[in-house]
Design a protein around this motif. Structure first.
Motif, PDB file in Angstrom:
ATOM      1  N   UNK A 237       0.818  -1.213   0.000  1.00 47.07           N
ATOM      2  CA  UNK A 237       0.000   0.000   0.000  1.00 47.07           C
ATOM      3  C   UNK A 237       0.854   1.267   0.000  1.00 47.07           C
ATOM      4  N   UNK A 238       2.143   1.134   0.304  1.00 49.32           N
ATOM      5  CA  UNK A 238       3.026   2.294   0.376  1.00 49.32           C
ATOM      6  C   UNK A 238       3.713   2.604  -0.954  1.00 49.32           C
ATOM      7  N   UNK A 383      -7.064   1.651   3.219  1.00 51.71           N
ATOM      8  CA  UNK A 383      -7.055   1.369   4.655  1.00 51.71           C
ATOM      9  C   UNK A 383      -7.611  -0.025   4.886  1.00 51.71           C
ATOM     10  N   UNK A 384      -6.843  -0.840   5.602  1.00 55.04           N
ATOM     11  CA  UNK A 384      -7.289  -2.163   6.002  1.00 55.04           C
ATOM     12  C   UNK A 384      -7.902  -2.057   7.388  1.00 55.04           C
ATOM     13  N   UNK A 385      -9.222  -2.044   7.438  1.00 57.36           N
ATOM     14  CA  UNK A 385      -9.934  -1.811   8.682  1.00 57.36           C
ATOM     15  C   UNK A 385     -10.062  -3.043   9.547  1.00 57.36           C
ATOM     16  N   UNK A 393      -4.311  -5.250  12.553  1.00 53.78           N
ATOM     17  CA  UNK A 393      -3.352  -5.230  13.666  1.00 53.78           C
ATOM     18  C   UNK A 393      -1.969  -4.829  13.149  1.00 53.78           C
ATOM     19  N   UNK A 394      -1.570  -5.409  12.014  1.00 52.68           N
ATOM     20  CA  UNK A 394      -0.269  -5.098  11.430  1.00 52.68           C
ATOM     21  C   UNK A 394      -0.191  -3.636  11.019  1.00 52.68           C
ATOM     22  N   UNK A 395      -1.297  -3.117  10.439  1.00 52.80           N
ATOM     23  CA  UNK A 395      -1.305  -1.709  10.038  1.00 52.80           C
ATOM     24  C   UNK A 395      -1.068  -0.802  11.237  1.00 52.80           C
ATOM     25  N   UNK A 396      -1.769  -1.047  12.335  1.00 57.93           N
ATOM     26  CA  UNK A 396      -1.624  -0.196  13.510  1.00 57.93           C
ATOM     27  C   UNK A 396      -0.197  -0.227  14.046  1.00 57.93           C
ATOM     28  N   UNK A 400       2.089   3.218  13.994  1.00 57.31           N
ATOM     29  CA  UNK A 400       2.606   3.807  15.226  1.00 57.31           C
ATOM     30  C   UNK A 400       4.129   3.762  15.258  1.00 57.31           C
ATOM     31  N   UNK A 401       4.709   2.697  14.720  1.00 59.68           N
ATOM     32  CA  UNK A 401       6.165   2.603  14.666  1.00 59.68           C
ATOM     33  C   UNK A 401       6.767   3.671  13.774  1.00 59.68           C
ATOM     34  N   UNK A 402       6.139   3.924  12.616  1.00 59.34           N
ATOM     35  CA  UNK A 402       6.681   4.910  11.681  1.00 59.34           C
ATOM     36  C   UNK A 402       6.517   6.329  12.230  1.00 59.34           C
TER      37      UNK A 402
END
Length: 409
Positions: A237-238, A383-385, A393-396, A400-402
């Protein structure tokens, strides 16, 4: 005196008669389970379930999702149900105390879908035979594969328990949210309704293939083919949306709900990490994303991070578009600015004209990550809701890490 008495008696009689007629005409919205259907093309019916509560609010159910609806107006035998955040509403009449008939309406798009609801029915789809196959797992999917213009790829992710199937289709621009349905023999039926999306999927299943049709309301139908592939993944997605050559900054100036022009050069955003959300109040994936962003924003107010949303609205007037934005802010408790970038259309080409530094606007939502120096560091498409489970979970975790990485720079 006698005339005044007669006149008073007549008025009282008329008042009592009117109140009696009003009482007789008023139909209570029965508390308990209801099953609604929307009538689509090919004589297909899109079912969804809801429950009316004792306080005359209702809850809509799609797999693990529950949608609370509290904007309900009953006037005599007429009822209007307005769904949270979105423009869509149901306008209907009580045929009797256990049957409602009318339309699901999205006024700005001139879309009207026949609607019926019956009290006491609790099965989304009927179960009449054992499933011949179990579709639990991942499915490499193509929609409209024979159309150069409409073709797109997706990943089906499903769980099956007996006849009952839940899951979703992920695409490069987002997911189709919470789907729920059944398999009878080799026939698949899935649906969801959230006040904006009205989706039905039908298909024929084998151990390795699903061939079927996707219906969106009564205005769109397209074929899809899915093949079992546990290792299948969509493109990152990036990598789908990026700045054109010659650009390294993201610029705009649009009005907020009070008419004040807002841009990234404002003091509020200087020397801060800024998350720009390209979205629309009509978009369910944007709603899912906004809920998460609101939560993250509230948990990190003490940090040097700001959010700003650019709303691309299909409402026909700026006044209606602003009203929709204010409603979203109120319903989802959005404290960061939501700007009106466009009204009258949600066309992505028109959106790209407003943001010419982008190669395209491929999806609502799209998120632009800007570092403290004002440079674009990443653009995330779609967006993967929560309906996507582990992917959400992976998206969040990645998000947050980035953001924390940018904050440390």
């Amino acid at each position: 005196m006698k005339k005044q008495y007669i006149l008073l008696l007549a008025v009282l009689t008329l008042f009592i008669s009117c109140k009696k007629e009003e009482t007789l005409n008023k139909i209570d919205f029965k508390s308990g389970p209801w099953r609604a259907t929307l009538s689509l093309q090919d004589d297909e019916q899109l079912p969804f379930l809801f429950e009316v509560m004792d306080d005359q609010t209702l809850k809509i159910f799609n797999a693990e999702e529950t949608i609370n609806v509290d904007e309900i107006e009953i006037n005599g035998d007429s009822i209007k149900i307005k769904f949270p955040v979105f423009e869509g509403y149901v306008a209907a009449k009580f045929i009797d105390s256990a049957t409602i008939s009318g339309s699901f309406i999205k006024q700005s798009l001139d879309r009207v879908v026949p609607f019926t609801a019956k009290y006491g029915e609790q099965d989304r789809f009927g179960i009449d035979s054992k499933p011949s196959y179990d579709i639990t797992g991942n499915w490499e999917t193509v929609f409209s594969k024979d159309s150069d213009e409409d073709r797109y790829i997706a990943k089906g992710v499903f769980k099956q328990n007996g006849n009952v199937v839940t899951g979703t289709f992920r695409t490069t621009t987002g997911d189709y949210r919470y789907l729920e349905g059944v398999i009878n023999n080799n026939g698949l039926q899935l649906s969801t309704f959230d006040g904006a999306h009205a989706f039905l999927f039908t298909g024929t299943v084998t151990d390795t293939l699903i061939n079927g049709y996707f219906y969106s309301g009564n205005h769109w139908k397209e074929p899809f083919t899915a093949k079992r592939n546990e290792s299948y993944e969509l493109p990152s997605e990036d990598s789908l949306t990026f700045l054109k050559e010659g650009y390294d900054t993201f610029e705009f100036s649009f009005p907020d709900v009070d008419g004040k022009q807002v841009s990234l050069v404002d003091d509020r955003f200087k020397d801060k990490v800024v998350i720009v959300q390209i979205m629309g109040t009509w978009c369910p994936n944007c709603m899912d994303e906004t809920k998460y962003y609101v939560d993250f924003f509230n948990r990190n107010k003490e940090k040097d991070v700001e959010f700003i949303a650019l709303a691309f609205e299909y409402a026909r007037t700026p006044e209606k578009a602003i009203k929709s934005i204010k409603r979203l802010q109120d319903k989802l408790n959005v404290e960061y600015p939501v700007l009106l970038a466009q009204y009258g259309t949600s066309d992505k080409q028109k959106a790209q004209e407003k943001l010419p530094m982008l190669n395209h606007v491929l999806s609502y939502p799209t998120t632009v990550f800007i570092d403290k120096k004002g440079k674009v560091r990443k653009i995330h498409t779609g967006f993967n809701g929560p309906a996507t489970g582990q992917k959400y979970v992976e998206f969040k975790t990645e998000f947050e890490g980035f953001v924390n990485q940018l904050l440390k720079e």
